[in-house]
Design an enzyme around this catalytic site. Sequence first.
Site, PDB file in Angstrom:
ATOM      1  N   SER A  79       1.394  11.129 -16.329  1.00 42.03           N
ATOM      2  CA  SER A  79       0.236  11.231 -17.226  1.00 42.03           C
ATOM      3  C   SER A  79       0.437  12.468 -18.073  1.00 42.03           C
ATOM      4  O   SER A  79       1.175  13.388 -17.685  1.00 42.03           O
ATOM      5  CB  SER A  79      -1.054  11.371 -16.400  1.00 42.03           C
ATOM      6  OG  SER A  79      -2.151  11.778 -17.197  1.00 42.03           O
ATOM      7  N   TYR A 126      -6.450  15.474  -9.491  1.00 40.66           N
ATOM      8  CA  TYR A 126      -5.597  14.479 -10.147  1.00 40.66           C
ATOM      9  C   TYR A 126      -4.440  15.155 -10.862  1.00 40.66           C
ATOM     10  O   TYR A 126      -3.270  14.745 -10.719  1.00 40.66           O
ATOM     11  CB  TYR A 126      -6.434  13.664 -11.139  1.00 40.66           C
ATOM     12  CG  TYR A 126      -5.634  12.653 -11.922  1.00 40.66           C
ATOM     13  CD1 TYR A 126      -5.222  11.463 -11.338  1.00 40.66           C
ATOM     14  CD2 TYR A 126      -5.303  12.887 -13.252  1.00 40.66           C
ATOM     15  CE1 TYR A 126      -4.484  10.526 -12.056  1.00 40.66           C
ATOM     16  CE2 TYR A 126      -4.575  11.962 -13.981  1.00 40.66           C
ATOM     17  CZ  TYR A 126      -4.169  10.786 -13.378  1.00 40.66           C
ATOM     18  OH  TYR A 126      -3.438   9.872 -14.099  1.00 40.66           O
ATOM     19  N   LYS A 184      -0.327  14.933 -10.270  1.00 46.33           N
ATOM     20  CA  LYS A 184       0.601  14.526 -11.326  1.00 46.33           C
ATOM     21  C   LYS A 184       1.575  15.651 -11.670  1.00 46.33           C
ATOM     22  O   LYS A 184       2.744  15.395 -11.978  1.00 46.33           O
ATOM     23  CB  LYS A 184      -0.179  14.089 -12.569  1.00 46.33           C
ATOM     24  CG  LYS A 184      -0.972  12.804 -12.366  1.00 46.33           C
ATOM     25  CD  LYS A 184      -0.073  11.619 -12.014  1.00 46.33           C
ATOM     26  CE  LYS A 184      -0.832  10.308 -12.009  1.00 46.33           C
ATOM     27  NZ  LYS A 184       0.034   9.147 -11.711  1.00 46.33           N
ATOM     28  N   ASP A 234       0.873  -1.171   0.000  1.00 52.26           N
ATOM     29  CA  ASP A 234       0.000   0.000   0.000  1.00 52.26           C
ATOM     30  C   ASP A 234       0.906   1.216   0.000  1.00 52.26           C
ATOM     31  O   ASP A 234       1.572   1.502   1.000  1.00 52.26           O
ATOM     32  CB  ASP A 234      -0.904  -0.015   1.236  1.00 52.26           C
ATOM     33  CG  ASP A 234      -1.836   1.186   1.311  1.00 52.26           C
ATOM     34  OD1 ASP A 234      -1.666   2.137   0.519  1.00 52.26           O
ATOM     35  OD2 ASP A 234      -2.730   1.193   2.185  1.00 52.26           O
TER      36      ASP A 234
END
Length: 273
Positions: free
Chosen positions: A134, A147, A151, A60
């Site tokens: 990404s 998000y 990133k 994790d």
Amino acid sequence: MSIKTVLITGTSSGIGLAAAVATAQSGWHVVATMRDTTRAGALLEAAETAGVSVEIRALDVTDPASVTACLAGLDRLDAVVNNAGAGHLGTLEQESVEDVRAVMEVNFFGVLHVTKAALPMLRESKGRVVTVTSVGGVVGQPFNEAYCAAKFAVEGFMESLAPVAATVGVAVSVVEPGAVASEFVSNVGGRDTVLEQAGPYAPALAAYLARTRDAFAAAQTPQGAAASIVELLEAEQPVFRVQTSDAARAFTAAKLTDGDGSTVQALTSAWIA
């Protein structure tokens, strides 16, 4: 020569699964990690079909104790592929700061936990850190605020770390996929609920979701994205930044040559018009 060992996070599906199989096919000993090892079936089946084996370990990335336990007992470590992550859909007015913080924990601090724990072994092996970010780590996208923030943070952190790590023999790279045909998007929960609760943002969100469906209709395969990871792991002199497809290269180029930001603003505004 000893077989090199790579630890890959988030290997239960998608790019992580494909990268685990591809690196094993290239002769690496693969430590394939995931939060819930009961989800290892798809990876094990894919590895068997490919005629390779992988070592499954629980990890994790948001739990430093889990990271330490996962790395314990490894005789050597030549590379880490930070792939684990989670998508998120929403906009600031309609979500809590705690929601945003949770996204940062998985997508940013999770990368830091794993990389920090691995660096002593990577210094010894003169190894590599490859982090899957990404195109959303280059171009901010509507309704992906949290998000993309995570990133962007990963990209900035790794870009800053790279020259420092190089002084001790560790190469640092980032991989920027665009749309990939995997479970990642379907795992972004609550789309219908978010749309129902979008209020004044509903028209823009509906337009964004329609655009996203069209983009993912022509998505790259996970195997295609994984090939870029393998290339970085095996390159004599790995570059810092790699996009995994022509579409990703074209998309990020709009930002990387956009001095005043107007090109990106025009592009993403059209998505929600």
